[in-house]
Motif scaffolding. Structure first.
Motif, PDB file in Angstrom:
ATOM      1  N   LEU A 179     -55.782-158.457  -6.568  1.00 57.96           N
ATOM      2  CA  LEU A 179     -55.125-158.056  -7.812  1.00 57.96           C
ATOM      3  C   LEU A 179     -55.361-159.082  -8.921  1.00 57.96           C
ATOM      4  O   LEU A 179     -55.780-160.206  -8.666  1.00 57.96           O
ATOM      5  CB  LEU A 179     -53.616-157.859  -7.593  1.00 57.96           C
ATOM      6  N   SER A 180     -55.053-158.683 -10.151  1.00 56.78           N
ATOM      7  CA  SER A 180     -55.351-159.505 -11.323  1.00 56.78           C
ATOM      8  C   SER A 180     -54.619-160.844 -11.342  1.00 56.78           C
ATOM      9  O   SER A 180     -53.440-160.931 -10.996  1.00 56.78           O
ATOM     10  CB  SER A 180     -55.005-158.746 -12.603  1.00 56.78           C
ATOM     11  N   ALA A 181     -55.347-161.859 -11.792  1.00 58.66           N
ATOM     12  CA  ALA A 181     -54.762-163.163 -12.099  1.00 58.66           C
ATOM     13  C   ALA A 181     -54.611-163.243 -13.613  1.00 58.66           C
ATOM     14  O   ALA A 181     -55.227-162.454 -14.334  1.00 58.66           O
ATOM     15  CB  ALA A 181     -55.683-164.276 -11.611  1.00 58.66           C
ATOM     16  N   PHE A 182     -53.816-164.192 -14.074  1.00 60.04           N
ATOM     17  CA  PHE A 182     -53.678-164.458 -15.522  1.00 60.04           C
ATOM     18  C   PHE A 182     -53.292-163.200 -16.313  1.00 60.04           C
ATOM     19  O   PHE A 182     -53.764-162.999 -17.420  1.00 60.04           O
ATOM     20  CB  PHE A 182     -54.997-165.018 -16.112  1.00 60.04           C
ATOM     21  N   LEU A 205     -56.850-151.867 -15.483  1.00 60.56           N
ATOM     22  CA  LEU A 205     -57.398-153.095 -16.075  1.00 60.56           C
ATOM     23  C   LEU A 205     -56.317-153.856 -16.837  1.00 60.56           C
ATOM     24  O   LEU A 205     -55.295-153.294 -17.206  1.00 60.56           O
ATOM     25  CB  LEU A 205     -58.527-152.743 -17.046  1.00 60.56           C
ATOM     26  N   LEU A 206     -56.582-155.131 -17.090  1.00 61.60           N
ATOM     27  CA  LEU A 206     -55.694-155.936 -17.927  1.00 61.60           C
ATOM     28  C   LEU A 206     -55.593-155.324 -19.323  1.00 61.60           C
ATOM     29  O   LEU A 206     -56.531-154.685 -19.795  1.00 61.60           O
ATOM     30  CB  LEU A 206     -56.241-157.366 -18.066  1.00 61.60           C
ATOM     31  N   GLY A 264     -47.661-156.302 -17.391  1.00 58.82           N
ATOM     32  CA  GLY A 264     -47.418-155.023 -16.719  1.00 58.82           C
ATOM     33  C   GLY A 264     -48.582-154.543 -15.868  1.00 58.82           C
ATOM     34  O   GLY A 264     -48.449-153.577 -15.114  1.00 58.82           O
ATOM     35  N   THR A 265     -49.734-155.221 -15.962  1.00 53.75           N
ATOM     36  CA  THR A 265     -50.920-154.783 -15.209  1.00 53.75           C
ATOM     37  C   THR A 265     -50.676-154.831 -13.700  1.00 53.75           C
ATOM     38  O   THR A 265     -51.017-153.893 -12.977  1.00 53.75           O
ATOM     39  CB  THR A 265     -52.143-155.658 -15.555  1.00 53.75           C
ATOM     40  N   LEU A 294     -63.267-158.744 -15.192  1.00 55.44           N
ATOM     41  CA  LEU A 294     -63.240-158.141 -13.860  1.00 55.44           C
ATOM     42  C   LEU A 294     -62.697-156.719 -13.920  1.00 55.44           C
ATOM     43  O   LEU A 294     -61.846-156.405 -14.754  1.00 55.44           O
ATOM     44  CB  LEU A 294     -62.365-158.967 -12.918  1.00 55.44           C
ATOM     45  N   ARG A 295     -63.204-155.879 -13.021  1.00 54.21           N
ATOM     46  CA  ARG A 295     -62.684-154.522 -12.859  1.00 54.21           C
ATOM     47  C   ARG A 295     -62.176-154.409 -11.432  1.00 54.21           C
ATOM     48  O   ARG A 295     -62.923-154.108 -10.506  1.00 54.21           O
ATOM     49  CB  ARG A 295     -63.776-153.488 -13.160  1.00 54.21           C
TER      50      ARG A 295
END
Length: 363
Positions: free
Chosen positions: A217-220, A181-182, A225-226, A193-194
């Motif tokens: 994959l994560s945005a923002f 997670l972020l 390092g996420t 989001l997960r």
């Protein structure tokens, strides 16, 4: 009495969290729908067409959404229905054997509580010619919250967003693999989001499986390092499948990362470039370790050569201006062709990546 009960409750709480923690790390099984007497297994002798597309929950690109600096939160049902048909039309024309979709709302408030997974499946299968219907499908949630109390002026509310897979061949197994997670406060984590990977094993006629990995994959992430941690999980999955599946795997999706050798500051305006502030793109190891589907030299060339591979259009732009959707294959898979499909009506802010692969290695 009271103290004992409190200790008991505390012990239960700790145990519950521990069990829940362990459960999340372990991959979760995903419900698969294989339609009775559906198609035969995939014959590895023939080429396989795979399409990957972030459909932006069929919300269209006319509204400026809050997460992109606008104010829009929801999309009227009739607009969602129109966009669903536009997306279905693109899918039917692309005629892929397997479809990997990101950002599919399954009864979210912002898209009129429509189950887009089922609606898209139905719309595409209605357009399918003989033998072309998707008889097998599954999905995995990655944003599922009873009520998101943001943004302030209008809440997102109930949200249930999935990764979806449609297949013409039977799906033998599917699992949801959690991604890191972020780095953010617990309060934000509860509502955010997960991210995950939806891993699907497609049955092959030779008895083995072809493993498909669908991800977003994560945005923002603000270079916290996420993304690197998420990429590490993908690398581990790839390495595992090199052994267990003999290199018969394909990974595709929205990586929210530029290709290696592309300087965000040189190609995007300052505000957009700030989204990709890492010194080196987090997905560089994937381009180094595995065979990329999109041609790295063309992605990094700039100008016209790169433009045909761009997959994402920000709200204020007329055309796609960057590539953040990618695909990779294992050592037993050969890439025969690849293209970014141009969709002039822009039902999503992304364009689909269509590839043809084969399990027959070149002699």
């Amino acid at each position: 009495g009271m103290a004992g009960r409190r200790v008991g409750m505390l012990a239960f709480g700790v145990l519950f969290c521990a069990v829940r923690g362990a459960q999340i790390v372990r991959p979760q099984r995903v419900r698969i729908t294989n339609v009775a007497n559906s198609a035969a297994a995939y014959d590895p002798v023939r080429p396989l067409r795979v399409l990957s597309w972030n459909v932006q929950y069929c919300a269209g690109t006319e509204r400026h959404f809050f997460y992109d600096g606008g104010r829009a939160v929801a999309t009227p049902r009739r607009v969602v229905r129109t966009k669903l048909q536009e997306v279905a039309e693109v899918l039917a024309t692309a005629n892929a054997d397997i479809v990997l979709l990101q950002e599919v709302d399954r009864r979210s408030l912002r898209t009129g509580l429509i189950d887009e997974h089922r609606a898209l499946l139905r719309a595409v299968n209605d357009r399918a010619i003989a033998g072309g219907a998707y008889g097998s499908h599954c999905s995995a949630w990655y944003w599922r919250v009873p009520w998101v109390p943001a943004p302030r002026h209008r809440h997102v509310g109930l949200v249930n967003m999935h990764l979806s897979v449609f297949s013409r061949f039977p799906i033998a197994a599917a699992r949801r693999v959690r991604l890191p997670l972020l780095q953010e406060s617990l309060a934000r984590r509860i509502f955010n989001l997960r991210r995950c990977v939806l891993q699907v094993g497609v049955q092959c006629a030779d008895g083995a499986a072809l493993e498909l990995l669908n991800t977003h994959l994560s945005a923002f992430s603000g270079a916290d390092g996420t993304l690197t941690k998420q990429v590490d999980v993908l690398r581990a999955l790839g390495a595992e499948l090199e052994g267990e599946a003999g290199g018969r795997w394909l990974l595709a999706g929205d990586f929210n990362s530029l290709p290696p050798g592309v300087d965000a500051r040189a190609t995007l305006d300052a505000e957009e470039a700030a989204l990709y502030s890492e010194a080196e793109t987090p997905i560089a190891p994937l381009y180094a370790d595995w065979t990329p589907v999109l041609p790295p030299d063309e992605l990094a060339a700039g100008g016209e050569r790169s433009a045909s591979w761009h997959t994402y259009k920000p709200f204020h732009a007329r055309m796609a201006d960057r590539t953040i959707d990618h695909a990779f294959v294992g050592s037993a898979v050969r890439v025969l062709s690849q293209q970014v499909v141009q969709v002039p009506s822009w039902p999503s802010d992304h364009l689909p990546v269509l590839m043809e692969v084969s399990l027959q290695k070149a002699a």
